[in-house]
Scaffold this motif. Sequence first.
Motif, PDB file in Angstrom:
ATOM      1  N   LEU A  77      13.128   3.061  -3.229  1.00 35.41           N
ATOM      2  CA  LEU A  77      13.822   4.263  -2.777  1.00 35.41           C
ATOM      3  C   LEU A  77      15.255   4.300  -3.303  1.00 35.41           C
ATOM      4  CD1 LEU A  77      12.563   4.469   0.909  1.00 35.41           C
ATOM      5  CD2 LEU A  77      11.977   5.998  -0.978  1.00 35.41           C
ATOM      6  N   GLU A  78      15.893   3.139  -3.320  1.00 34.60           N
ATOM      7  CA  GLU A  78      17.264   3.097  -3.852  1.00 34.60           C
ATOM      8  C   GLU A  78      17.271   3.462  -5.327  1.00 34.60           C
ATOM      9  OE1 GLU A  78      18.388  -0.856  -2.937  1.00 34.60           O
ATOM     10  OE2 GLU A  78      18.713  -0.449  -0.790  1.00 34.60           O
ATOM     11  N   GLY A  79      16.289   2.957  -6.068  1.00 34.34           N
ATOM     12  CA  GLY A  79      16.184   3.300  -7.479  1.00 34.34           C
ATOM     13  C   GLY A  79      15.894   4.772  -7.673  1.00 34.34           C
ATOM     14  N   ALA A 126       6.164  -2.104  13.192  1.00 40.48           N
ATOM     15  CA  ALA A 126       7.281  -2.074  12.253  1.00 40.48           C
ATOM     16  C   ALA A 126       6.900  -1.185  11.075  1.00 40.48           C
ATOM     17  CB  ALA A 126       7.585  -3.489  11.760  1.00 40.48           C
ATOM     18  N   SER A 127       7.810  -0.312  10.680  1.00 42.35           N
ATOM     19  CA  SER A 127       7.479   0.625   9.609  1.00 42.35           C
ATOM     20  C   SER A 127       7.552  -0.046   8.242  1.00 42.35           C
ATOM     21  CB  SER A 127       8.419   1.819   9.629  1.00 42.35           C
ATOM     22  OG  SER A 127       8.141   2.676   8.528  1.00 42.35           O
ATOM     23  N   PRO A 128       6.505   0.069   7.433  1.00 46.18           N
ATOM     24  CA  PRO A 128       6.540  -0.490   6.070  1.00 46.18           C
ATOM     25  C   PRO A 128       7.558   0.214   5.182  1.00 46.18           C
ATOM     26  CG  PRO A 128       4.587   0.862   6.375  1.00 46.18           C
ATOM     27  CD  PRO A 128       5.230   0.740   7.720  1.00 46.18           C
ATOM     28  N   THR A 129       8.011   1.401   5.608  1.00 50.14           N
ATOM     29  CA  THR A 129       9.021   2.099   4.814  1.00 50.14           C
ATOM     30  C   THR A 129      10.377   1.396   4.882  1.00 50.14           C
ATOM     31  OG1 THR A 129       9.596   3.550   6.670  1.00 50.14           O
ATOM     32  CG2 THR A 129       7.883   4.315   5.171  1.00 50.14           C
ATOM     33  N   ASP A 130      10.525   0.464   5.834  1.00 49.25           N
ATOM     34  CA  ASP A 130      11.771  -0.299   5.950  1.00 49.25           C
ATOM     35  C   ASP A 130      11.697  -1.650   5.239  1.00 49.25           C
ATOM     36  OD1 ASP A 130      12.962   1.679   7.516  1.00 49.25           O
ATOM     37  OD2 ASP A 130      12.149   0.839   9.371  1.00 49.25           O
ATOM     38  N   SER A 131      10.581  -1.929   4.597  1.00 51.26           N
ATOM     39  CA  SER A 131      10.416  -3.216   3.915  1.00 51.26           C
ATOM     40  C   SER A 131      11.312  -3.275   2.678  1.00 51.26           C
ATOM     41  CB  SER A 131       8.964  -3.419   3.501  1.00 51.26           C
ATOM     42  OG  SER A 131       8.597  -2.467   2.514  1.00 51.26           O
ATOM     43  N   ALA A 151       0.837  -1.206   0.000  1.00 52.39           N
ATOM     44  CA  ALA A 151       0.000   0.000   0.000  1.00 52.39           C
ATOM     45  C   ALA A 151       0.866   1.247   0.000  1.00 52.39           C
ATOM     46  CB  ALA A 151      -0.933  -0.009   1.202  1.00 52.39           C
ATOM     47  N   VAL A 152       1.942   1.222   0.782  1.00 55.04           N
ATOM     48  CA  VAL A 152       2.840   2.380   0.840  1.00 55.04           C
ATOM     49  C   VAL A 152       3.485   2.618  -0.517  1.00 55.04           C
ATOM     50  CG1 VAL A 152       4.969   3.280   1.861  1.00 55.04           C
ATOM     51  CG2 VAL A 152       3.286   2.137   3.303  1.00 55.04           C
ATOM     52  N   LEU A 153       3.960   1.559  -1.145  1.00 56.03           N
ATOM     53  CA  LEU A 153       4.599   1.719  -2.447  1.00 56.03           C
ATOM     54  C   LEU A 153       3.619   2.232  -3.492  1.00 56.03           C
ATOM     55  CD1 LEU A 153       7.028   1.498  -4.240  1.00 56.03           C
ATOM     56  CD2 LEU A 153       6.542  -0.938  -4.559  1.00 56.03           C
ATOM     57  N   LEU A 154       2.395   1.720  -3.489  1.00 54.36           N
ATOM     58  CA  LEU A 154       1.393   2.205  -4.437  1.00 54.36           C
ATOM     59  C   LEU A 154       1.098   3.683  -4.206  1.00 54.36           C
ATOM     60  CD1 LEU A 154      -1.090  -0.814  -4.555  1.00 54.36           C
ATOM     61  CD2 LEU A 154       0.367   0.002  -6.409  1.00 54.36           C
ATOM     62  N   HIS A 155       1.076   4.095  -2.937  1.00 52.86           N
ATOM     63  CA  HIS A 155       0.842   5.512  -2.621  1.00 52.86           C
ATOM     64  C   HIS A 155       1.989   6.371  -3.155  1.00 52.86           C
ATOM     65  CE1 HIS A 155      -0.506   9.041  -0.481  1.00 52.86           C
ATOM     66  NE2 HIS A 155       0.645   9.119   0.156  1.00 52.86           N
ATOM     67  N   LEU A 156       3.214   5.913  -2.964  1.00 46.21           N
ATOM     68  CA  LEU A 156       4.374   6.665  -3.447  1.00 46.21           C
ATOM     69  C   LEU A 156       4.389   6.734  -4.976  1.00 46.21           C
ATOM     70  CD1 LEU A 156       7.091   5.209  -1.050  1.00 46.21           C
ATOM     71  CD2 LEU A 156       5.945   7.429  -0.868  1.00 46.21           C
ATOM     72  N   LEU A 157       4.030   5.635  -5.615  1.00 44.49           N
ATOM     73  CA  LEU A 157       3.965   5.629  -7.078  1.00 44.49           C
ATOM     74  C   LEU A 157       2.885   6.587  -7.579  1.00 44.49           C
ATOM     75  CD1 LEU A 157       4.352   1.799  -7.752  1.00 44.49           C
ATOM     76  CD2 LEU A 157       5.996   3.589  -8.367  1.00 44.49           C
TER      77      LEU A 157
END
Length: 246
Positions: A104-106, A92-97, A57-63
């Motif tokens: 984020l690295e990309g 646990a933070s999903p931003t650390d998944s 969900a976090v990644l989809l939001h960022l995209l």
Amino acid sequence: MDHTEATRRSAELHHLLDAVLPELTESTRRQVSARWRRFTAWCAARGSLALPARPRAVLLHLLAMERERAATEAIDEALCAIRTAHDLMHHASPTDSAVVRRWLEGRERTSTREDGLLDPAQVRRILHAMGDVRLADVRDRALVLLGYVGRLQPADLAVVDVDDLVLAKAGLELRLRGQPMPIPFGRSERTCAVRALTTWTSRARLVTGPLFVAIDAQDRPGERLSGEAVAALVRDRARRAGITVT
């Protein structure tokens, strides 16, 4: 945790976030708090939990933010808000998944422009310069869009198999080296990685094996493209669009 409890805790966090970020300036603190509100509203509209949030969900939001051309600072604020909210509630933070970290690295590599990855304006220019009749055009559109959305290097794109793409509710899921990465539908048909990939596999009649393959003079699919071949292909497409990629 059910949605009612999650909503209650989320409401509590709106107040906590305003009070527990002393290291930030007042204006930044307000912006981070506002980003948390936007994330919870985004999740609510899609029936997803904001707390604890799933990495997908976090990644989809960022995209989604990226597709809307959000500034780097806005994305950083969203990450800060999501991470802080989970820390405060001892989740646990999903931003650390792994999947978010990879994205984020990309993104960081793209921002430094040291590896030739494309920015949104360049991708649009390349797609605009492409045709859509030849099979090579269909392949290259899918390749460029998957590379951009997934922040994938040429070497990564070269090893993707058709079986690594799985249908998902919000588009496709790329399972590269065992790590799932959502590939959401795009706003425009011409810039949608999901549509480009499904069109490519359909036109090339690919059901298994390598996703990106060479195409001969008779428009027939051949062997898997190497990482070097993918890089050369992207450079050529960029050159045709008047872009220099190192």
